[in-house]
Design a protein around this motif. Sequence first.
Motif, PDB file in Angstrom:
ATOM      1  N   SER A 162       2.706   9.636 -41.442  1.00 33.04           N
ATOM      2  CA  SER A 162       3.980  10.127 -41.979  1.00 33.04           C
ATOM      3  C   SER A 162       3.904  11.522 -42.608  1.00 33.04           C
ATOM      4  CB  SER A 162       4.543   9.125 -42.991  1.00 33.04           C
ATOM      5  OG  SER A 162       4.675   7.851 -42.399  1.00 33.04           O
TER       6      SER A 162
ATOM      7  N   GLN B 152      -2.265   5.486 -35.521  1.00 34.31           N
ATOM      8  CA  GLN B 152      -0.820   5.285 -35.678  1.00 34.31           C
ATOM      9  C   GLN B 152      -0.062   6.272 -34.804  1.00 34.31           C
ATOM     10  OE1 GLN B 152       0.527   5.699 -39.728  1.00 34.31           O
ATOM     11  NE2 GLN B 152       0.437   3.490 -40.076  1.00 34.31           N
TER      12      GLN B 152
ATOM     13  N   GLU C  46       3.617   7.979 -35.435  1.00 37.74           N
ATOM     14  CA  GLU C  46       4.807   8.122 -36.273  1.00 37.74           C
ATOM     15  C   GLU C  46       5.876   8.795 -35.418  1.00 37.74           C
ATOM     16  OE1 GLU C  46       5.039   7.646 -39.659  1.00 37.74           O
ATOM     17  OE2 GLU C  46       6.770   8.869 -40.248  1.00 37.74           O
TER      18      GLU C  46
ATOM     19  N   PHE D   5      10.521   0.734 -47.391  1.00 42.35           N
ATOM     20  CA  PHE D   5       9.562   1.844 -47.446  1.00 42.35           C
ATOM     21  C   PHE D   5      10.170   2.891 -48.361  1.00 42.35           C
ATOM     22  CE2 PHE D   5       8.954  -0.043 -43.216  1.00 42.35           C
ATOM     23  CZ  PHE D   5       7.608  -0.347 -43.276  1.00 42.35           C
TER      24      PHE D   5
ATOM     25  N   THR E  36      12.179   5.695 -46.429  1.00 41.13           N
ATOM     26  CA  THR E  36      13.340   5.405 -45.585  1.00 41.13           C
ATOM     27  C   THR E  36      14.306   4.514 -46.361  1.00 41.13           C
ATOM     28  OG1 THR E  36      12.039   3.618 -44.598  1.00 41.13           O
ATOM     29  CG2 THR E  36      12.252   5.646 -43.307  1.00 41.13           C
TER      30      THR E  36
ATOM     31  N   GLY F 258       7.222  -0.332 -38.387  1.00 44.21           N
ATOM     32  CA  GLY F 258       8.080  -0.088 -39.543  1.00 44.21           C
ATOM     33  C   GLY F 258       9.023   1.060 -39.206  1.00 44.21           C
TER      34      GLY F 258
ATOM     35  N   GLY G  35       7.003   4.040 -37.556  1.00 40.51           N
ATOM     36  CA  GLY G  35       5.553   4.152 -37.466  1.00 40.51           C
ATOM     37  C   GLY G  35       4.959   2.865 -36.945  1.00 40.51           C
TER      38      GLY G  35
END
Length: 337
Positions: free
Chosen positions: A171, A208, A210, A248, A251, A282, A307
């Motif tokens: 992120s 990951q 994102e 989160f 967000t 997520g 993500g």
Amino acid sequence: MDDLKELRKQFLLHLGRAEDSSQLQNLRSRYLGKKGEITGLLKSLTSMPPADRPAAGKEINELKDFIENQLNRHLQKIHSREIEGRIQKESIDVTLPGPGSEIGGRHPISLVLDEVIDIFISMGFGVEEGPEIELDFYNFEALNIPRDHPARDMQDTFYINDEVVMRTHTSPVQVRVMQQRKPPLRFIAPGKVYRCDADISHTPMFHQVEGLMVDTNITFANLKSVLESFLHSVFTPDTPVRFRPSYFPFTEPSAEVDIGCIFCKGSGCRICKTTGWIEILGSGMVNPKVFKMVGYNPRKYTGFAFGMGIERITMLKYGIDDIRLFYENDLRFLGQF
Ligand code: PHE
């Protein structure tokens, strides 16, 4: 005298027949050994009249020297012949073709990572990267996770020092890109992330992807459609997808996305913990606080972010039940992809 001549002839005959060093060794003891012919002759000198002894002794010693020299010369010849033979036998034909080397394959994580990237590129997303050693500011603070925020407990962080961390998610790349560019934005940020965690479903390093899309009039409907398209592409077009409210800090609102369990088709099994659903990523609408941090006007722009973990997707795609297999480098495992 005649005896000596006869002995010499007989020796030469034997010598001519000797073919290797062990046969020569036998000859040496037969003629020069303790119970050998020459030794016997020298001993027999005592039974001769003293006057004859010097002459006879001289003859016998001459024969002895002769035999010794012959044996040594022959031994040398045989030695070099033996070495020659060995060299011939052990020689390597450098013109023979080599045994051939195996061609390696791609790591399953790389395969799935590339597949995920390709799907987003096909939907018009660009690809951005950022540092794995990240400032606390980008990894947490700019994402609305202040120092004392309890959400920091969600991610077990490796700290380099007070200001620098191993990034715990990709992120921070969205913050870096937003600081540098104005909307519209549509990109993904793939890469390695680090968390202090290790068990059957966690490794201290994992991958990951994102995603971020920002423009005027981006809504939750856009988020839903992009993620549904993606999941139907990376799994199968009939995979059920469900959005579940979540939290989160970066967000608002946030949603976790589940897919119908691909192992039991929703009837409930060990992998989905009998729920019929598996959490896969997520997501959420970018929190206006994050926009303010990077100097965007939250009244003008909206956006969504998501993500996902690549290891998890790879495990589901291939039915792998232990994440550690990816990093043990067992060729019997890796060779299957
Ligand atoms: N960064 C979150 C994590 O690593 C995932 C996420 C990304 C959630 C973007 C929402 C939006 O857990």
